[in-house]
Design an enzyme around this catalytic site. Sequence first.
Site, PDB file in Angstrom:
ATOM      1  N   HIS A  13     -10.890  -4.207   8.462  1.00  0.00           N
ATOM      2  CA  HIS A  13     -10.593  -3.989   7.043  1.00  0.00           C
ATOM      3  C   HIS A  13     -11.007  -5.168   6.167  1.00  0.00           C
ATOM      4  CE1 HIS A  13      -8.640  -0.171   6.797  1.00  0.00           C
ATOM      5  NE2 HIS A  13      -7.638  -0.479   7.585  1.00  0.00           N
ATOM      6  N   GLU A  49      -3.702  -4.809   6.089  1.00  0.00           N
ATOM      7  CA  GLU A  49      -4.884  -5.664   6.068  1.00  0.00           C
ATOM      8  C   GLU A  49      -4.952  -6.616   4.887  1.00  0.00           C
ATOM      9  OE1 GLU A  49      -6.193  -1.696   4.035  1.00  0.00           O
ATOM     10  OE2 GLU A  49      -4.915  -2.308   5.707  1.00  0.00           O
ATOM     11  N   GLU A  89       0.826  -1.206   0.000  1.00  0.00           N
ATOM     12  CA  GLU A  89       0.000   0.000   0.000  1.00  0.00           C
ATOM     13  C   GLU A  89       0.865   1.263   0.000  1.00  0.00           C
ATOM     14  OE1 GLU A  89      -4.142   1.329   2.126  1.00  0.00           O
ATOM     15  OE2 GLU A  89      -2.536   0.668   3.429  1.00  0.00           O
ATOM     16  N   GLU A 136      -7.177  -4.144  11.754  1.00  0.00           N
ATOM     17  CA  GLU A 136      -6.934  -4.853  10.494  1.00  0.00           C
ATOM     18  C   GLU A 136      -8.068  -5.807  10.168  1.00  0.00           C
ATOM     19  OE1 GLU A 136      -4.604  -3.584   8.786  1.00  0.00           O
ATOM     20  OE2 GLU A 136      -3.937  -2.431  10.522  1.00  0.00           O
TER      21      GLU A 136
END
Length: 884
Positions: free
Chosen positions: A320, A285, A137, A317
């Site tokens: 998510h 996540e 990410e 997490e």
Amino acid sequence: MDTLERYSPNENLTRDEAAWRAAQISLQNIQVTLDVSNAAEREATSFASESVLEFDSASTETFIDFIHESVDSIWLNDEPVNVADAVLDARIYLTGLNLGRNTVRIHGRALYSRSGEGLHRFVDPSDAQTYLYTQFEPSEARRVFACFEQPDIKGSYTFTLRGPADWHLASNQPVVNTEVHEDGTKTVHCAPTPPISSYITAVLAGPYHVVRDVHEQPLAGQDEPLRIELAATCRASLADDFDGEQILELTKQGLRYFHELFDYPYPWGKYDSAFVPEYNLGAMENPGLVTFTERYVFTSAATEAQHEQRANTIMHEMAHMWFGDLVTMKWWDDLWLKESFADYIGTLAVDEGTAFSTAWTTFAARRKAWAYVADQMPTTHPIVADIVDLQAADQNFDGITYAKGASVLKQLAAYVGKDAFREAARAYFVAHAFGNTTLDDFLIALEEASGRDMRAWAQAWLMTSGVPRLRVELRTTDKGIVNEARLVQEGTDPLTGEPIVRPHVLSVGSYSLRDGTLERTTSHRVELVDEHVELDFLLGQPAPELVLPNDGDETYALIDFDDRSLATLLEHLGQLTDSLPRATCWASLWDAVRGARLSADRYLEAILRHGDRIGDAGVFGFLLDQLLATLNQYLAAERREAARDEAAAVLTTWLTRFEANGDQQILTARTLARLARGAVATEVIEELLAGSSNRFGLDVDEQLRWLCWQALAASGRLDAAAEERMRADLAAKPSAVAENSLRTALAARPEPEVKSSAFHQVLEAADASGPLSNDALSAIAEGFSMGSAELLAPFETTYWQSIAQVFDSMSMEFATRVIRGLFPRYQQLQTPVELDPSVIALNAWLEAHPQAPKALVRILLEERDGLLRRLRAQELSARVALKG
């Protein structure tokens, strides 16, 4: 954007380019094959990577993302593509696509990473074993394999991994087949994923220690429970310290809680929790393979607050898996649609689904404090942000997107009711499963569930910036009876200049001193929709010693206390025993120090007077961090020596009074060791390093021992004999913590040649042994910063001459660590604030670089804001000192 443009450099994908590509491409699946068999070979810099992408196209041209060492071959619909024509920088441009189904095969080599981005490689100093993990990410999957690197092009990913036969190889989905080869390697084939975005794919490889379990989740209307295979992993050398069973128990608690809350079955098959080294984040996540920083593997004494924080991260997490993975934002403008929700609901899960009892107090003290700081910077932005490109996205994982958004969602639940919020979430998942959404999609679900028009609420809270401030205006009779009372909100949106007027549903509490305790006498729910609201419940009553707006921390706002309440807090805050309002009060007092409305001297006095009465470790630890910041950055320079001596004496006294090896004593000892960098508490530090028992009954663990060595080094007392003992500690117990702690200690020595060496190592991201890792770089930068303004001043000219090149030549993670790590933030006010040499140099750089990348400018603007606040606080402290 109407047509595809070729240009270089092209790593920084724009929102317009992503929208154009998403309109043309419908991804079906990607088969990814990675061969990391050479990872343990120190000279190996890269690994083989192959992607086979199957997609439908509405255009005859597109581009695929791949940051590579080499691209060896490209095949489009079984026809070879000229590599030299197609590859330009980080993109592979394709023409001649079918209008319909296409298959592209790309084979090349990708680089092992030391920055924590892409496929990170770590060599364990304890046993020389090699470990790999990925972190993608917002846009780093393209560092590992060719893909469409944007969140709204989802597809099914199938990973095939080859590595040493004794390694644990894993990805998002379970391994369905394993082949063992004669050369000592094996290949594992993983099941295909449901449709997901590239940034949440993941790979783990290495001789990881694995703890396994199974969770069975009953589902309404189903005869058989949902069976979820669980695993928790860490480096083999950490196995003795790894409480994997406890982590898996928390995982089960979370799965039970979220199934009940969301009423949508966990859709990702297995649930692995991997604790990995040199991790840039708290966690990520990735569905089926969540990665966590291994700082959550406690090799030293861990307080209740540390265990609670780990539980909070686990729940964040897990939230998510639904908010972010199942339903994903279309573009990074709506990053809040996953991060704000996970921050809020993760805390809710800890509070309601586990045995931890202070989750919301910690949220008020730590997470909201992060938001309040970010929202008062010149770089603040609405929760729904304007993210024009990937560099902007990378900078937006901030206190506004996470903690302010979570605070606003907590207020939303109070505004519409928890039941409506829950039903909106359930409908949202059903409507958009495995898809992409924007703000409007969630508002529609919320309006249907609550029966309210949410547009005005969204405009007020999500589309504006700045922190609202609340205050209570009281008027009393000569006998002290309240005859007028109102709650007022004020503030200015720093981006538009418009007044901040937001709807709040909150409680207002009244407190009085009784039998040595500051007790709540009343608390009333109030709805504030305009600039003010009357508080009729206070009329006719004696004026309280303390009136506390946002008594239950329901909303997002700072408090400006009336004079009587402020005086009560500074005198009696230790007698306020309710943890949540106490945390709210401390947060607003700290903001007043940062805003130069309350002198650092008075705040320091309050901490030393009342801090030892705080029993919850989360708030106590945060307050001790503020103690150090106050002493080192906000207090007038001429006051610091005496104040450090006073603080050291108080903390030493606390050490003797607190329970041996209890949370308060552990946190106090660590804080005292950090304070001792300023040449105080010398006898205590030497006693803790002596190796025998100490008068405090305190166990000196790895973390505390290295903090003591750093104190010796920074205070100029690390002679040759002490350094030899310090290095012997590393040799006796080599670890990643010890290695980086040694780097910090050596760089902390207050000698010009030491600082010069450390400065250039950070600036070049390399030392005599070669390139530095992310954590090693930051460890040296931390040690470099432990010096007086005079000692570090000679490096400022080179700093300003170098930062543009640093930003252009390094990855975002490394560039940010270097530029922030070497920034001259520890200044002592010697001139009017605006004439401070570092302020002048920063302003001159900005004026001379009008075309500098926005992400770099943002870093500098935030650093300038912090510097100016510290200098103004020092100015106020100096005025207070003059008044005597």
